[in-house]
Design a protein around this motif. Structure first.
Motif, short mmCIF file in Angstrom:
data_model
loop_
_atom_site.label_atom_id
_atom_site.label_comp_id
_atom_site.label_asym_id
_atom_site.label_seq_id
_atom_site.Cartn_x
_atom_site.Cartn_y
_atom_site.Cartn_z
N LEU A 102 0.67 -0.77 -0.21
CA LEU A 102 0.54 0.03 -0.13
C LEU A 102 0.87 1.25 -0.06
O LEU A 102 0.56 2.03 -1.07
CB LEU A 102 -0.66 0.03 1.50
N LEU A 103 1.84 1.54 0.57
CA LEU A 103 2.92 2.37 0.20
C LEU A 103 3.94 2.37 -0.71
O LEU A 103 3.88 3.77 -0.50
CB LEU A 103 3.50 2.05 2.07
N GLU A 104 3.95 1.15 -1.25
CA GLU A 104 4.45 2.05 -2.46
C GLU A 104 3.42 2.28 -3.46
O GLU A 104 3.95 3.54 -4.14
CB GLU A 104 4.71 0.19 -2.82
N HIS A 105 2.26 1.37 -3.24
CA HIS A 105 1.27 2.29 -4.39
C HIS A 105 1.09 3.68 -4.20
O HIS A 105 0.70 4.60 -5.11
CB HIS A 105 0.20 1.19 -4.66
N ALA A 106 1.34 3.81 -3.15
CA ALA A 106 0.75 5.40 -2.00
C ALA A 106 2.19 6.50 -3.51
O ALA A 106 1.42 7.37 -3.37
CB ALA A 106 0.48 6.20 -1.21
N VAL A 147 1.29 6.75 -7.23
CA VAL A 147 0.69 7.59 -6.71
C VAL A 147 0.96 9.29 -7.19
O VAL A 147 0.57 10.01 -7.27
CB VAL A 147 -0.90 7.12 -6.72
N GLY A 148 1.90 9.23 -5.75
CA GLY A 148 1.87 10.21 -5.53
C GLY A 148 3.03 10.87 -6.46
O GLY A 148 2.78 12.25 -7.02
N PHE A 149 4.15 10.61 -6.48
CA PHE A 149 4.82 10.84 -8.11
C PHE A 149 4.23 11.37 -9.25
O PHE A 149 3.93 12.32 -10.24
CB PHE A 149 5.63 9.37 -7.72
N GLY A 150 2.99 10.80 -9.43
CA GLY A 150 2.43 10.36 -10.28
C GLY A 150 1.58 12.00 -10.42
O GLY A 150 1.34 13.37 -11.09
#
Length: 54
Positions: free
Chosen positions: A28-32, A35-38
């Motif tokens: 979940l942290l990796e996805h966040a 997504v944040g960088f995107g």
């Protein structure tokens, strides 16, 4: 002796369940982060386009 043998599988199951939740948390942290960088790149792109037009 019986109680020690009976507690071992439960302890192992608890450890596996904890490891699974830790894995979910890291995923979940990796996805966040991704997504944040995107979102940051998209916002920077819109900002650059807006300021280039002036």
């Amino acid at each position: 002796m019986q109680s020690i043998k009976a507690a071992a599988p439960e302890r192992e199951l608890r450890r596996e369940r904890l490891a699974q939740w830790v894995g979910y948390g890291f995923r979940l942290l990796e996805h966040a982060i991704v997504v944040g960088f995107g979102v940051a790149f998209v916002r920077l792109g819109f900002y650059a386009v807006d300021h280039k037009a002036r």
